[in-house]
Scaffold this motif. Sequence first.
Motif, PDB file in Angstrom:
ATOM      1  N   UNK A  40       0.849  -1.184   0.000  1.00  0.00           N
ATOM      2  CA  UNK A  40       0.000   0.000   0.000  1.00  0.00           C
ATOM      3  C   UNK A  40       0.890   1.241   0.000  1.00  0.00           C
ATOM      4  N   UNK A  41       0.516   2.228  -0.799  1.00  0.00           N
ATOM      5  CA  UNK A  41       1.232   3.504  -0.790  1.00  0.00           C
ATOM      6  C   UNK A  41       0.288   4.606  -0.349  1.00  0.00           C
ATOM      7  N   UNK A  42       0.855   5.696   0.124  1.00  0.00           N
ATOM      8  CA  UNK A  42       0.050   6.872   0.421  1.00  0.00           C
ATOM      9  C   UNK A  42       0.014   7.266   1.876  1.00  0.00           C
ATOM     10  N   UNK A  43      -0.695   8.359   2.092  1.00  0.00           N
ATOM     11  CA  UNK A  43      -0.902   8.937   3.415  1.00  0.00           C
ATOM     12  C   UNK A  43      -2.387   9.183   3.616  1.00  0.00           C
ATOM     13  N   UNK A  44      -2.797   9.193   4.878  1.00  0.00           N
ATOM     14  CA  UNK A  44      -4.200   9.477   5.188  1.00  0.00           C
ATOM     15  C   UNK A  44      -4.251  10.304   6.468  1.00  0.00           C
ATOM     16  N   UNK A  45      -5.122  11.299   6.492  1.00  0.00           N
ATOM     17  CA  UNK A  45      -5.275  12.164   7.673  1.00  0.00           C
ATOM     18  C   UNK A  45      -6.720  12.080   8.130  1.00  0.00           C
ATOM     19  N   UNK A  46      -6.901  11.833   9.435  1.00  0.00           N
ATOM     20  CA  UNK A  46      -8.229  11.778  10.038  1.00  0.00           C
ATOM     21  C   UNK A  46      -8.418  13.001  10.928  1.00  0.00           C
ATOM     22  N   UNK A  77     -12.258  10.951   7.394  1.00  0.00           N
ATOM     23  CA  UNK A  77     -11.067  11.178   6.595  1.00  0.00           C
ATOM     24  C   UNK A  77     -11.046  12.652   6.202  1.00  0.00           C
ATOM     25  N   UNK A  78      -9.932  13.314   6.466  1.00  0.00           N
ATOM     26  CA  UNK A  78      -9.771  14.702   6.042  1.00  0.00           C
ATOM     27  C   UNK A  78      -9.109  14.753   4.667  1.00  0.00           C
ATOM     28  N   UNK A  79      -8.116  13.877   4.467  1.00  0.00           N
ATOM     29  CA  UNK A  79      -7.390  13.852   3.201  1.00  0.00           C
ATOM     30  C   UNK A  79      -6.703  12.494   3.060  1.00  0.00           C
ATOM     31  N   UNK A  80      -6.534  12.026   1.829  1.00  0.00           N
ATOM     32  CA  UNK A  80      -5.819  10.769   1.569  1.00  0.00           C
ATOM     33  C   UNK A  80      -5.234  10.819   0.176  1.00  0.00           C
ATOM     34  N   UNK A  81      -4.085  10.148  -0.007  1.00  0.00           N
ATOM     35  CA  UNK A  81      -3.494  10.069  -1.340  1.00  0.00           C
ATOM     36  C   UNK A  81      -2.935   8.668  -1.573  1.00  0.00           C
ATOM     37  N   UNK A  82      -2.352   8.451  -2.757  1.00  0.00           N
ATOM     38  CA  UNK A  82      -1.817   7.138  -3.104  1.00  0.00           C
ATOM     39  C   UNK A  82      -2.917   6.086  -3.145  1.00  0.00           C
ATOM     40  N   UNK A  83      -2.546   4.837  -2.832  1.00  0.00           N
ATOM     41  CA  UNK A  83      -3.529   3.747  -2.804  1.00  0.00           C
ATOM     42  C   UNK A  83      -4.603   4.002  -1.762  1.00  0.00           C
ATOM     43  N   UNK A  84      -4.218   4.605  -0.644  1.00  0.00           N
ATOM     44  CA  UNK A  84      -5.193   4.902   0.408  1.00  0.00           C
ATOM     45  C   UNK A  84      -6.268   5.852  -0.120  1.00  0.00           C
ATOM     46  N   UNK A  85      -5.861   6.861  -0.910  1.00  0.00           N
ATOM     47  CA  UNK A  85      -6.798   7.834  -1.458  1.00  0.00           C
ATOM     48  C   UNK A  85      -7.709   7.271  -2.528  1.00  0.00           C
ATOM     49  N   UNK A  86      -7.319   6.152  -3.134  1.00  0.00           N
ATOM     50  CA  UNK A  86      -8.161   5.515  -4.143  1.00  0.00           C
ATOM     51  C   UNK A  86      -9.454   4.987  -3.518  1.00  0.00           C
ATOM     52  N   UNK A 165      -8.638  16.359  17.374  1.00  0.00           N
ATOM     53  CA  UNK A 165      -7.372  15.654  17.242  1.00  0.00           C
ATOM     54  C   UNK A 165      -6.966  15.632  15.786  1.00  0.00           C
ATOM     55  N   UNK A 166      -5.701  15.428  15.573  1.00  0.00           N
ATOM     56  CA  UNK A 166      -5.160  15.259  14.232  1.00  0.00           C
ATOM     57  C   UNK A 166      -4.432  13.929  14.222  1.00  0.00           C
ATOM     58  N   UNK A 167      -4.666  13.151  13.201  1.00  0.00           N
ATOM     59  CA  UNK A 167      -4.092  11.818  13.126  1.00  0.00           C
ATOM     60  C   UNK A 167      -3.641  11.611  11.700  1.00  0.00           C
ATOM     61  N   UNK A 168      -2.372  11.380  11.488  1.00  0.00           N
ATOM     62  CA  UNK A 168      -1.901  11.105  10.134  1.00  0.00           C
ATOM     63  C   UNK A 168      -1.209   9.760  10.105  1.00  0.00           C
ATOM     64  N   UNK A 169      -1.451   9.013   9.065  1.00  0.00           N
ATOM     65  CA  UNK A 169      -0.862   7.684   8.908  1.00  0.00           C
ATOM     66  C   UNK A 169      -0.216   7.589   7.542  1.00  0.00           C
TER      67      UNK A 169
END
Length: 201
Positions: A40-46, A77-86, A165-169
Motif C-alpha cells: 500500500x502507498x500513500x498517506x491518510x489524515x483523520x 477522513x480529512x485527506x488521503x493520497x496514493x492507494x489509500x486515497x483511491x 485531534x489530528x491523526x496522520x498515517x
Amino acid sequence: MTTMKTIANMTIRKAIWGSMVALLLNCGLFCQQVQAAGLITGNIIFTGTVSLDTASAGTATMVTAWSGLGLGGLPQVQNADGDLGTFAAPGHAVTFSAWSFNSGVLPSFWSVDGFTFDLTSSSITNQTSGAVSVDAVGTISGNTFDPTPGTFHFTTQNPSAADKFSFSAAATAVPEPATLMSFLSGSSLLGAFLFIRRRRA
C-alpha cells in the motif's frame, strides 16, 4: 574432428539449457510477484474529537472515545493520497478502538473503507501542560493489498478534554521479498553464465 563437434554441440546445449533455466526461474518469480496486489502507498489524515481519561491532554494517558462529523458521529477522513486515497475519500467515517498512548499490540486499531491498521506499539513523544503527541507503528492491510508496514502520528490539545485531534498515517514502502529474490536470482544466474562462458573462451 567429430570429437570437437560433439564437444562444441554439448557446450552450446549446456549454454541453452542454462539460459532456459534462468529464464524459467525469473518468469516464475515475476509471475508470483504479479499475482500479489503489492504494498500500500500513500498517506491518510483523520480528524474529529476525542474523550480522554483525564480533564487535560497534559495528563491524559488514553483515548476513551472517538467522535466527529463522519457517518454515525465518527471521526472522518480529512485527506488521503496514493492507494489509500483511491478507496478512502474525504468525509468517510473511520472507526477507532479505545487506546492507551503507551500501548502494545492492538488489532484493528482503526478501519476505513476496507483498510485496517493493526497497531504494533505506540508511545508518547511529547506531553506538555496542555497537549500530547504520540507516535506509533503497525501494519496497514486491506483491499487485496499486501500487509504494509505503516506509521502514524496523533496530537490533541486543550482547552477541553473533548478536543479536536489530528491523526496522520503513512504506508512505509519496503521492497517485497519476491522482488528482491527475482533481482538477485537473475543477477546471480547471469553472472554465473558469463563466468562459465568467459572461462571456456
